[in-house]
Design a protein around this motif. Structure first.
Motif, mmCIF file in Angstrom:
data_model
loop_
_atom_site.group_PDB
_atom_site.id
_atom_site.type_symbol
_atom_site.label_atom_id
_atom_site.label_comp_id
_atom_site.label_asym_id
_atom_site.label_seq_id
_atom_site.Cartn_x
_atom_site.Cartn_y
_atom_site.Cartn_z
ATOM 1 N N SER A 284 0.829 -1.205 0.000
ATOM 2 C CA SER A 284 0.000 0.000 0.000
ATOM 3 C C SER A 284 0.863 1.254 0.000
ATOM 4 O O SER A 284 0.572 2.225 -0.705
ATOM 5 C CB SER A 284 -0.922 -0.021 1.219
ATOM 6 O OG SER A 284 -1.680 1.168 1.288
ATOM 7 N N ASP A 287 2.263 1.684 -3.443
ATOM 8 C CA ASP A 287 1.259 2.243 -4.355
ATOM 9 C C ASP A 287 1.038 3.726 -4.070
ATOM 10 O O ASP A 287 0.893 4.544 -4.995
ATOM 11 C CB ASP A 287 -0.047 1.474 -4.211
ATOM 12 C CG ASP A 287 0.078 0.029 -4.686
ATOM 13 O OD1 ASP A 287 1.009 -0.242 -5.468
ATOM 14 O OD2 ASP A 287 -0.731 -0.814 -4.263
ATOM 15 N N GLY A 288 0.996 4.078 -2.774
ATOM 16 C CA GLY A 288 0.831 5.492 -2.433
ATOM 17 C C GLY A 288 1.984 6.342 -2.913
ATOM 18 O O GLY A 288 1.787 7.461 -3.419
ATOM 19 N N GLN A 289 3.216 5.811 -2.759
ATOM 20 C CA GLN A 289 4.378 6.560 -3.237
ATOM 21 C C GLN A 289 4.352 6.714 -4.749
ATOM 22 O O GLN A 289 4.712 7.775 -5.284
ATOM 23 C CB GLN A 289 5.672 5.856 -2.798
ATOM 24 C CG GLN A 289 5.911 5.878 -1.295
ATOM 25 C CD GLN A 289 6.042 7.288 -0.748
ATOM 26 O OE1 GLN A 289 5.149 7.798 -0.089
ATOM 27 N NE2 GLN A 289 7.142 7.925 -1.037
ATOM 28 N N ALA A 290 3.938 5.638 -5.450
ATOM 29 C CA ALA A 290 3.854 5.731 -6.913
ATOM 30 C C ALA A 290 2.811 6.766 -7.333
ATOM 31 O O ALA A 290 3.049 7.574 -8.243
ATOM 32 C CB ALA A 290 3.519 4.355 -7.498
ATOM 33 N N ALA A 291 1.649 6.737 -6.648
ATOM 34 C CA ALA A 291 0.622 7.733 -6.971
ATOM 35 C C ALA A 291 1.110 9.144 -6.642
ATOM 36 O O ALA A 291 0.882 10.096 -7.399
ATOM 37 C CB ALA A 291 -0.664 7.421 -6.207
ATOM 38 N N ARG A 292 1.793 9.261 -5.514
ATOM 39 C CA ARG A 292 2.321 10.590 -5.137
ATOM 40 C C ARG A 292 3.344 11.063 -6.151
ATOM 41 O O ARG A 292 3.378 12.252 -6.527
ATOM 42 C CB ARG A 292 2.946 10.491 -3.756
ATOM 43 C CG ARG A 292 3.491 11.808 -3.224
ATOM 44 C CD ARG A 292 4.113 11.611 -1.862
ATOM 45 N NE ARG A 292 4.696 12.852 -1.370
ATOM 46 C CZ ARG A 292 5.412 12.946 -0.258
ATOM 47 N NH1 ARG A 292 5.608 11.871 0.480
ATOM 48 N NH2 ARG A 292 5.917 14.105 0.123
ATOM 49 N N GLY A 294 3.477 10.220 -9.292
ATOM 50 C CA GLY A 294 2.760 10.630 -10.504
ATOM 51 C C GLY A 294 2.132 11.998 -10.357
ATOM 52 O O GLY A 294 2.198 12.829 -11.275
ATOM 53 N N ARG A 295 1.497 12.239 -9.185
ATOM 54 C CA ARG A 295 0.880 13.554 -8.971
ATOM 55 C C ARG A 295 1.924 14.665 -8.948
ATOM 56 O O ARG A 295 1.722 15.742 -9.518
ATOM 57 C CB ARG A 295 0.080 13.551 -7.664
ATOM 58 C CG ARG A 295 -1.155 12.686 -7.689
ATOM 59 C CD ARG A 295 -2.043 12.987 -6.485
ATOM 60 N NE ARG A 295 -1.355 12.723 -5.233
ATOM 61 C CZ ARG A 295 -1.369 11.558 -4.603
ATOM 62 N NH1 ARG A 295 -2.035 10.530 -5.131
ATOM 63 N NH2 ARG A 295 -0.738 11.390 -3.459
ATOM 64 N N ASP A 298 3.062 15.255 -12.509
ATOM 65 C CA ASP A 298 2.063 16.023 -13.262
ATOM 66 C C ASP A 298 2.028 17.478 -12.805
ATOM 67 O O ASP A 298 1.936 18.403 -13.636
ATOM 68 C CB ASP A 298 0.689 15.385 -13.090
ATOM 69 C CG ASP A 298 0.611 14.006 -13.711
ATOM 70 O OD1 ASP A 298 1.470 13.712 -14.574
ATOM 71 O OD2 ASP A 298 -0.280 13.219 -13.337
#
Length: 540
Positions: A284, A287-292, A294-295, A298
């Protein structure tokens, strides 16, 4: 009759008692004999269930007396009993028929001093601490995710099942179990041998070397846990090169191996939680680090794109940047051919002026004049020489010189004059030869200069042409015609560019320039003129 009817068993007519009757009789005897007693001993195991009663053991070096303090008396105690305290308990003895054991019901309890085991334990702890075995500086950090975990515990108890179950739930790892006795006389030597045995495993051998050790045992009294207070176990834990977690007893139990271990766990289950992280939490977090990430990427791209747009708006228009330079280029391009022709004419005129003095005919005329001048000078020199000779001859004749002497003197003068004439002739020849060589060198230098002039003119003309073509390409690239090819249009009114809606509404006629031509739009009704039939094709 007695001979005919014998007893089937001796004492067969003795009275029979039930279990409850026997238990009651024993209870009455014990309570009658020990109705009020005072007992001195060391407090062993202490248990406090939810009922509020206190169950404890009073012991000495040979025997243990089970005791109980009912809830009503437990709330009134001034000093609650703790394990290891030496106390004086006042109460009565009774029995518990349900388990066929006797016990003491304590009405009051008072401390009488520290117990012998606790005194010995404190002395041993102080001695080992003085040697530095408990120093925090020598404790090693636990590996974040060990590949192999070594467990020193009993293979048949609930402890190993709790550890394996918790490891399987959190992050499954390879586990090596070294079975040992966890209480009694064999406990201390077997635990010390297990710790040293795991440390003796060679890395890369047939048996994997553990990355982490767990020494575990369930709860119990101080006597049950005494093996983990032995010096041999403490020294083995302190000497271990593999990080070690001590999980002996419950949270309130403390043994000397807890001080020597790299980390103490309150329970064996907590030791398993310290050993490995939660795999799902790691996934988890990942996944959070990957989403962070990506954000953040961007947001960074968006911020830089906005910054680029802001900077682009602050920059001047391309046509404004290159307009003056293009105008200067056009002006220079118009002046360049005439300037080149003028420069070439000036160079050619200078060349002709220099070449005019080096023509062969002029040199020959100059040489002829020099030769005539030389002949005249020679004639004058001869005449000048004859005049002194005649004067000398007259003077000598009057002075009495003989003709022979005068002839000899005249011959010597003639020889001197001939030598001077020869030298003058050689000098004249050398001058003519040097003049011819100088003429040849001048002609070669003139040819070289002419060639270099032509090459320099051609190179400058080519460079100027290339620069002009590059600027023309830049002008075309930055010009508005390229913008028209991307779908834009230029709106003009009476030759001026219209940039606002208000100006377009006020204009009498509009001219729109597209990529492939211009479109004229007639005047709208009510705008700076009267409507006419030609305005029927208007877009308004």
């Amino acid at each position: 009759m007695s001979d005919l009817f014998e007893d089937p068993q001796p004492g067969g007519n003795a009275p029979e008692f039930t279990v409850s009757e026997i238990s009651g009789a024993v209870k009455r005897v014990i309570e009658g004999e020990f109705g009020q007693v005072r007992v001195r001993g060391e407090v062993g195991r202490v248990s406090r269930p939810r009922s509020g009663h206190i169950y404890l053991d009073l012991k000495d070096d040979r025997n243990v007396l089970a005791s109980v303090i009912w809830k009503g008396n437990a709330d009134r105690l001034r000093t609650p009993p703790e394990e290891g305290m030496e106390v004086i308990a006042t109460g009565r003895l009774t029995t518990f028929g349900g388990q066929s054991k006797y016990q003491m019901v304590i009405d009051d309890i008072a401390p009488a001093g520290a117990g012998a085991l606790m005194v010995m334990l404190e002395k041993r702890r102080a001695a080992l601490a003085a040697e530095g075995l408990f120093d925090a500086a020598r404790k090693r950090p636990l590996p974040y995710l060990p590949e192999v975990i070594g467990v020193v515990t009993s293979p048949s108890g609930a402890v190993i099942r709790d550890i394996l179950h918790r490891l399987r739930d959190r992050f499954p790892r390879r586990v090596l179990i070294w079975p040992v006795a966890v209480q009694g006389e064999r406990c201390a030597p077997e635990v010390a041998a297990a710790i040293r045995g795991f440390n003796a495993v060679v890395p890369g051998g047939p048996i994997p070397r553990p990355d982490l050790l767990i020494v575990a045992r369930g709860g119990g009294s101080i006597e049950d846990l005494w093996g983990f207070n032995e010096e041999i176990v403490v020294r083995a834990a302190a000497e271990s090169t593999i990080p070690l977690i001590s999980a002996v007893g419950h949270e309130t139990d403390t043994t000397l191996i807890d001080h020597a271990a790299d980390r103490r766990a309150p329970t064996p289950t907590a030791a398993a939680e310290m050993a490995v992280p939660v795999r799902l939490e790691l996934l988890s977090w990942l996944d959070g680090q990957a989403a962070r990430l990506g954000r953040c990427s961007d947001a960074a791209v968006t911020q830089r794109r906005q910054r680029l747009r802001d900077l682009a708006r602050a920059l001047p228009r391309p046509e404004a940047l290159v307009g003056q330079a293009a105008q200067r280029l056009d002006h220079c391009a118009e002046r360049l051919p005439s300037a080149l022709r003028a420069a070439t004419g000036r160079r050619r005129l200078a060349f002709h002026e220099v070449a005019a003095h080096l023509r062969p005919r002029l040199l020959a005329d100059r040489l002829s004049r020099g030769r005539d001048l030389l002949v005249r000078q020679q004639m004058r020199l001869v005449a000048a020489l004859h005049r002194p000779v005649q004067r000398d001859r007259l003077r000598l004749s009057t002075a009495g010189f003989s003709p022979a002497r005068l002839t000899e003197r005249l011959r010597r003068d003639r020889d001197t004059l001939g030598a001077a004439e020869r030298r003058l002739s050689l000098a004249l020849q050398r001058s003519l030869r040097d003049a011819g060589a100088e003429l040849v060198r001048g002609r070669d230098a003139l040819a070289t200069l002419s060639t270099r002039l032509d090459q320099a003119g051609a190179a400058r003309l080519a460079a100027a042409r290339d620069r002009l073509e590059g600027l023309e390409r830049l002008r075309q690239t930055l010009g508005y015609q390229e913008t028209l090819r991307r779908g834009y249009a230029v709106v003009r009114s009476e030759g001026a560019v219209v940039t606002t809606k208000a100006a377009a509404e006020q204009a009498a006629a509009l001219e729109i320039e597209f990529q492939d031509g211009r479109l004229s739009i007639g005047s709208r009704p009510g705008r700076r003129g009267k409507p006419g039939p030609e305005r029927q094709g208007s877009l308004f």
